[in-house]
Design an enzyme around this catalytic site. Sequence first.
Site, PDB file in Angstrom:
ATOM      1  N   ASN A 108       0.866  -1.185   0.000  1.00  7.25           N
ATOM      2  CA  ASN A 108       0.000   0.000   0.000  1.00  7.25           C
ATOM      3  C   ASN A 108       0.901   1.233   0.000  1.00  7.25           C
ATOM      4  O   ASN A 108       1.507   1.565   1.005  1.00  7.25           O
ATOM      5  CB  ASN A 108      -0.875  -0.050   1.258  1.00  7.25           C
ATOM      6  N   LYS A 118      -0.005   4.258  -0.223  1.00  7.43           N
ATOM      7  CA  LYS A 118      -0.650   5.441   0.368  1.00  7.43           C
ATOM      8  C   LYS A 118      -0.460   6.647  -0.553  1.00  7.43           C
ATOM      9  O   LYS A 118      -0.378   6.473  -1.767  1.00  7.43           O
ATOM     10  CB  LYS A 118      -0.103   5.695   1.776  1.00  7.43           C
ATOM     11  N   HIS A 153      -9.394   1.212   4.911  1.00 11.78           N
ATOM     12  CA  HIS A 153      -8.131   1.397   5.641  1.00 11.78           C
ATOM     13  C   HIS A 153      -8.363   2.376   6.802  1.00 11.78           C
ATOM     14  O   HIS A 153      -9.151   3.313   6.667  1.00 11.78           O
ATOM     15  CB  HIS A 153      -7.068   1.939   4.682  1.00 11.78           C
ATOM     16  N   GLU A 189      -6.766   4.799   7.808  1.00 11.59           N
ATOM     17  CA  GLU A 189      -6.532   6.208   7.463  1.00 11.59           C
ATOM     18  C   GLU A 189      -7.746   6.803   6.743  1.00 11.59           C
ATOM     19  O   GLU A 189      -8.026   7.992   6.874  1.00 11.59           O
ATOM     20  CB  GLU A 189      -5.248   6.326   6.625  1.00 11.59           C
ATOM     21  N   GLU A 191      -5.202  -4.853  10.753  1.00 10.50           N
ATOM     22  CA  GLU A 191      -4.183  -3.824  10.920  1.00 10.50           C
ATOM     23  C   GLU A 191      -4.455  -3.043  12.202  1.00 10.50           C
ATOM     24  O   GLU A 191      -5.261  -2.099  12.199  1.00 10.50           O
ATOM     25  CB  GLU A 191      -4.212  -2.856   9.739  1.00 10.50           C
ATOM     26  N   GLY A 236       2.696   2.336  10.784  1.00 14.56           N
ATOM     27  CA  GLY A 236       3.676   3.416  10.658  1.00 14.56           C
ATOM     28  C   GLY A 236       4.414   3.754  11.943  1.00 14.56           C
ATOM     29  O   GLY A 236       5.077   4.788  12.022  1.00 14.56           O
ATOM     30  N   SER A 254       3.484  -2.048  10.276  1.00 14.18           N
ATOM     31  CA  SER A 254       4.930  -2.113  10.532  1.00 14.18           C
ATOM     32  C   SER A 254       5.558  -3.456  10.158  1.00 14.18           C
ATOM     33  O   SER A 254       6.482  -3.912  10.820  1.00 14.18           O
ATOM     34  CB  SER A 254       5.239  -1.760  11.985  1.00 14.18           C
TER      35      SER A 254
HETATM   36  P1  PGA Z   1       2.973   0.382   7.550  1.00 12.88           P
HETATM   37  O1  PGA Z   1       1.489   0.558   6.984  1.00 12.88           O
HETATM   38  O2  PGA Z   1       3.481  -0.931   7.000  1.00 12.88           O
HETATM   39  O3  PGA Z   1       3.736   1.558   7.019  1.00 12.88           O
HETATM   40  O4  PGA Z   1       2.877   0.341   9.032  1.00 12.88           O
HETATM   41  C1  PGA Z   1       0.617  -0.519   6.826  1.00 12.88           C
HETATM   42  C2  PGA Z   1      -0.692  -0.048   6.259  1.00 12.88           C
HETATM   43  O5  PGA Z   1      -1.167   1.030   6.656  1.00 12.88           O
HETATM   44  O6  PGA Z   1      -1.302  -0.733   5.414  1.00 12.88           O
END
Ligand code: PGA
Length: 252
Positions: free
Chosen positions: A11, A13, A96, A98, A165, A171, A210
């Site tokens: 992803n 983003k 997601h 976010e 997640e 992140g 992460s």
């Molecule tokens: P990250 O994000 O691997 O940077 O923690 C995962 C995600 O939001 O899908």
Amino acid sequence: MTGRTPLIAGNWKMFGLKADLAELDALAAALAAHPPGAVEIVACPPATLISEAARRARGFAVGAQDCHAETEGAHTGDLSARMLAEAGASYVIAGHSERRRDHGETDFMIAAKARAAAAAGLVPIICVGETLAEREAGRASEVVADQLAGAVPAEGGADLVIAYEPVWAIGTGLTPSAQEIADMHGDMRRRLAARLGPRGAGARLLYGGSVKPANAEEILAVADVDGALVGGASLKAHDFLAIIAAHPAAGA
Ligand code: PGA
């Protein structure tokens, strides 16, 4: 083996300009040189790069990061699943954390997006996960159960992908323990199977938050983890490839 095809999805983003497509060329070249066995790979760049990514995709599929629930209409700035499919996507991330945070997406809206995705021939990757406060209050399993009940439509395509997640792991460099992931994925599998029968039992359950080259081997070996949804570490082909190679089925 479980009969469920392992899946590693990246992803991107809101990162990536045309120059970054070179990472996908590097990914394609490396996958051609070292095929990843049974592992399926998806790259989800920003929507502006989907067509170009799909043109270059060899050994991996392309996904989108969101879609609207309707096929068309007066929704300025939005993209329908059908548009994304025409651009070359075959997967789409739905719900997601976010998007839940930035756009107020609810489980109800996410279920509608997942249905729209399936209707357009896209495989939805439906995201669920608890906040840190919810985990600390001992409510993680209950929160995820509610999200699954609300965001995973009862009907839809046979290919169902869910990403667990934890919001606090995205992140941050923090991850749940292997045992915590195993417990949550086991819970999710039981709930999905009870509600949806074989479609739920056969759902592919990804872990996200992460995932890095350094922890991928441990996470991908956890029972009921069928792959990963990778954010930051998917932006560079080198790191993404290291995560793919860490899957027990890679090279098999
Ligand atoms: P990250 O994000 O691997 O940077 O923690 C995962 C995600 O939001 O899908």
